[in-house]
Enzyme design. Structure first.
Site, PDB file in Angstrom:
ATOM      1  N   LYS A 207      47.904  50.286  31.759  1.00  0.00           N
ATOM      2  CA  LYS A 207      47.188  50.122  30.492  1.00  0.00           C
ATOM      3  C   LYS A 207      47.941  50.793  29.338  1.00  0.00           C
ATOM      4  CE  LYS A 207      42.976  49.663  33.076  1.00  0.00           C
ATOM      5  NZ  LYS A 207      41.958  50.409  33.822  1.00  0.00           N
ATOM      6  N   GLY A 304      33.311  46.458  35.115  1.00  0.00           N
ATOM      7  CA  GLY A 304      31.995  45.866  35.365  1.00  0.00           C
ATOM      8  C   GLY A 304      32.011  44.397  34.989  1.00  0.00           C
TER       9      GLY A 304
HETATM   10  N1  LIG Z   1      36.360  44.505  38.012  1.00  0.00           N
HETATM   11  C1  LIG Z   1      36.481  44.938  36.770  1.00  0.00           C
HETATM   12  O1  LIG Z   1      35.580  45.535  36.222  1.00  0.00           O
HETATM   13  C2  LIG Z   1      37.749  44.666  35.998  1.00  0.00           C
HETATM   14  C3  LIG Z   1      37.936  45.278  34.737  1.00  0.00           C
HETATM   15  C4  LIG Z   1      39.079  44.986  33.994  1.00  0.00           C
HETATM   16  C5  LIG Z   1      40.030  44.117  34.521  1.00  0.00           C
HETATM   17  N2  LIG Z   1      39.838  43.578  35.772  1.00  0.00           N
HETATM   18  C6  LIG Z   1      40.861  42.656  36.281  1.00  0.00           C
HETATM   19  O2  LIG Z   1      40.250  41.388  36.476  1.00  0.00           O
HETATM   20  C7  LIG Z   1      40.862  40.720  37.562  1.00  0.00           C
HETATM   21  C8  LIG Z   1      39.802  40.326  38.573  1.00  0.00           C
HETATM   22  O3  LIG Z   1      39.176  41.502  39.058  1.00  0.00           O
HETATM   23  P1  LIG Z   1      37.835  41.460  39.914  1.00  0.00           P
HETATM   24  O4  LIG Z   1      37.319  42.847  39.925  1.00  0.00           O
HETATM   25  O5  LIG Z   1      36.968  40.366  39.463  1.00  0.00           O
HETATM   26  O6  LIG Z   1      38.442  41.131  41.365  1.00  0.00           O
HETATM   27  P2  LIG Z   1      37.659  40.573  42.642  1.00  0.00           P
HETATM   28  O7  LIG Z   1      36.219  40.902  42.556  1.00  0.00           O
HETATM   29  O8  LIG Z   1      38.437  41.003  43.817  1.00  0.00           O
HETATM   30  O9  LIG Z   1      37.796  38.994  42.454  1.00  0.00           O
HETATM   31  C9  LIG Z   1      38.967  38.290  42.651  1.00  0.00           C
HETATM   32  C10 LIG Z   1      38.569  36.932  43.178  1.00  0.00           C
HETATM   33  O10 LIG Z   1      39.739  36.127  43.212  1.00  0.00           O
HETATM   34  C11 LIG Z   1      39.772  35.460  44.451  1.00  0.00           C
HETATM   35  N3  LIG Z   1      41.153  35.174  44.801  1.00  0.00           N
HETATM   36  C12 LIG Z   1      42.142  36.041  45.071  1.00  0.00           C
HETATM   37  N4  LIG Z   1      43.286  35.380  45.325  1.00  0.00           N
HETATM   38  C13 LIG Z   1      43.004  34.070  45.223  1.00  0.00           C
HETATM   39  C14 LIG Z   1      43.766  32.905  45.370  1.00  0.00           C
HETATM   40  N5  LIG Z   1      45.059  32.937  45.696  1.00  0.00           N
HETATM   41  N6  LIG Z   1      43.146  31.707  45.209  1.00  0.00           N
HETATM   42  C15 LIG Z   1      41.829  31.653  44.884  1.00  0.00           C
HETATM   43  N7  LIG Z   1      41.061  32.721  44.722  1.00  0.00           N
HETATM   44  C16 LIG Z   1      41.639  33.930  44.883  1.00  0.00           C
HETATM   45  C17 LIG Z   1      39.105  36.389  45.445  1.00  0.00           C
HETATM   46  O11 LIG Z   1      38.654  35.631  46.529  1.00  0.00           O
HETATM   47  P3  LIG Z   1      38.162  36.325  47.897  1.00  0.00           P
HETATM   48  O12 LIG Z   1      36.734  36.713  47.600  1.00  0.00           O
HETATM   49  O13 LIG Z   1      38.281  35.215  48.884  1.00  0.00           O
HETATM   50  O14 LIG Z   1      39.057  37.482  48.150  1.00  0.00           O
HETATM   51  C18 LIG Z   1      37.982  36.971  44.587  1.00  0.00           C
HETATM   52  O15 LIG Z   1      36.834  36.177  44.643  1.00  0.00           O
HETATM   53  C19 LIG Z   1      41.932  41.682  38.084  1.00  0.00           C
HETATM   54  O16 LIG Z   1      43.167  41.385  37.500  1.00  0.00           O
HETATM   55  C20 LIG Z   1      41.440  43.035  37.617  1.00  0.00           C
HETATM   56  O17 LIG Z   1      42.469  43.970  37.485  1.00  0.00           O
HETATM   57  C21 LIG Z   1      38.730  43.826  36.522  1.00  0.00           C
END
Ligand SMILES: NC(=O)c1ccc[n+]([C@@H]2O[C@H](COP(=O)([O-])OP(=O)(O)OC[C@H]3O[C@@H](n4cnc5c(N)ncnc54)[C@H](OP(=O)(O)O)[C@@H]3O)[C@@H](O)[C@H]2O)c1
Length: 429
Positions: A207, A304
């Site tokens: 970041k 979140g």
């Molecule tokens: N969570 C937060 O609060 C937050 C905050 C800021 C930024 N981010 C960023 O946002 C992004 C997503 O984070 P998240 O927390 O939402 O992650 P997450 O809950 O792990 O969700 C990722 C999703 O993508 C799917 N996925 C992964 N590889 C894939 C592929 N090759 N083809 C199709 N689907 C695929 C996963 O499927 P499966 O369920 O099958 O594994 C999962 O459903 C990341 O870059 C993270 O750094 C997140």
């Protein structure tokens, strides 16, 4: 283009699920602001059966084949929310080359390949936005790129990792050990089962690379961000910091020194009077020092589903407006300045040193001599018995250069009886 903006969503996880929810919840307002209906038409998932209910609720077609998104001419924007480097990088590159706009929250990817992807977007006259990549729900990148464009930023300090801020808050307020705080953060879902990226400061470093680019127009490599995590912090450090009038927090710092910048992530002692001291638990904040506005701080949830998806949707709204105004294809951050990194003789700071020394006469004098020989003076000193043979000594210093800090560290390590436990930077008021 019609008045519909169709989205191909990659990943229906935490943030991905939030995007159709926010678009649906604020549909009328979004339509008024953009003059467009923004809708997720297709989503790439790994297992369709798992996501069927969600897809039905928001009328989204599911696919496990990215070609169905990239070759769909009705899709105008690809929103990447699968995370990590591959296949996200390939998917985003292909989308940009296919003339689709891209929104992502992927800080890992942007910190390492952001410049390359921004050039690719510009070459293809499409937009690439990533507000959610830094501090989740806080609209900090757009604030720096737009609202502070007229200002001259000198310093950016960030609490940009919610997991470590939560853990340190528990270590300070409830005297929990590092291990206890990590376990609690994992149980509450604030920390992943492999917490390396958070506790070793890597996530915060990602970041700070992005923030440095926006604040100073420079492309800093991840390897140039001096990064120290929170694993080594002991309950003794937490207590000593309290006694000295500080609280330990993991701080990302990007600072302009002449024409150069210094970027660092490390646990730092934050004075109780500093605005960042009020940032507790999983909350994030970015504190900016600039010549026009002066001091300003931007506070909010760093993660979140709803806060992060709201930032993602704000990027979609910007793209919709750009399309209407015919202004797509410009960089999210167009400030560009030659990248120069400050050397250790230019970077000043106060430091905290904690040692175990033999519990006998003359130790403070010996320590004073070592520091004086490097031209460093003490601001505060605390000496405490630990057992019959050892005493814990903690000093905070007046400002010195990073080169002096390294030199005195070497000298201390040459004294076999002195055991240097920890060194932390002390933030100025
Ligand atoms: N969570 C937060 O609060 C937050 C905050 C800021 C930024 N981010 C960023 O946002 C992004 C997503 O984070 P998240 O927390 O939402 O992650 P997450 O809950 O792990 O969700 C990722 C999703 O993508 C799917 N996925 C992964 N590889 C894939 C592929 N090759 N083809 C199709 N689907 C695929 C996963 O499927 P499966 O369920 O099958 O594994 C999962 O459903 C990341 O870059 C993270 O750094 C997140």
């Amino acid at each position: 283009m019609s008045n519909k903006l169709n989205i191909g969503l990659l990943g229906l996880g935490t943030v991905g699920s939030g995007v159709p929810f926010i678009l649906n919840s604020h549909k009328e307002k979004i339509q008024q602001v953009t003059g467009m209906e923004i809708q997720v038409t297709k989503a790439l998932v790994r297992d369709e059966s798992e996501k069927e209910r969600q897809a039905k609720r928001f009328d989204i077609a599911l696919t496990t084949d990215y070609n169905e998104i990239i070759n769909d001419e009705e899709i105008h924007v690809v929103v990447e929310l699968i995370g990590k480097i591959e296949p996200a990088k390939t998917y985003i590159s292909q989308a940009l080359e296919a003339g689709k706009h891209v929104v992502t929250a992927n800080k890992d990817l942007l910190a390492q390949y952001g410049a390359e992807l921004a050039s690719l977007a510009q070459k293809n006259h499409v937009d690439l936005y990533f507000e959610a990549a830094v501090a989740g729900g806080i609209p900090i990148l757009r604030t720096i790129a737009n609202s502070l464009a007229a200002d001259n930023i000198q310093k950016v300090l960030g609490i940009v990792n919610g997991t470590t801020n939560y853990m340190l808050t528990k270590m300070v307020a409830e005297s929990k050990s590092y291990e206890e705080a990590l376990k609690e953060a994992q149980e509450l879902g604030f920390a992943e089962s492999d917490p390396t990226n958070d506790v070793d400061g890597i996530d915060a470093a990602y970041k700070m690379v992005i923030l440095s680019n926006f604040a100073f127009g420079m492309n800093v490599n991840l390897k140039d961000v001096e990064t120290q995590g929170i694993r080594e912090i002991t309950t003794d450090d937490v207590e000593m910091a309290k006694k000295l009038g500080y609280e330990l927090k993991l701080i990302g710092s990007s600072e302009k020194i002449g024409e150069s910048i210094a970027v660092q992530v490390a646990p730092m002692l934050v004075p109780l009077t500093h605005p960042l001291h009020s940032v507790k638990n999983e909350m994030n904040a970015v504190f900016i020092n600039s010549s026009g506005v002066g001091e300003s701080m931007y506070y909010g949830p760093g993660a979140g589903a709803k806060p992060t998806a709201t930032s993602v949707v704000s990027d979609l709204i910007t793209i919709a407006k750009n399309i209407r105004l015919g202004t797509t294809g410009y960089r999210f951050n167009s400030y560009n300045y030659e990248t120069k990194l400050a050397n250790d003789n230019e970077v000043y700071g106060k430091y905290y040193f904690a040692f175990d020394v033999p519990d006998k006469k003359g130790q403070l004098l010996l320590l004073t001599k070592i520091f004086s020989s490097t031209d460093i003076s003490f601001e505060q000193v605390i000496q405490q018995k630990t057992d019959g043979t050892t005493a814990r000594m903690v000093v905070t210093t007046h400002a010195m250069t990073k080169a002096q800090m390294k030199a005195v560290t070497e000298k201390i390590q040459e004294v076999p009886e002195f055991h240097l436990l920890n060194t932390f930077k002390v933030l100025e008021d």
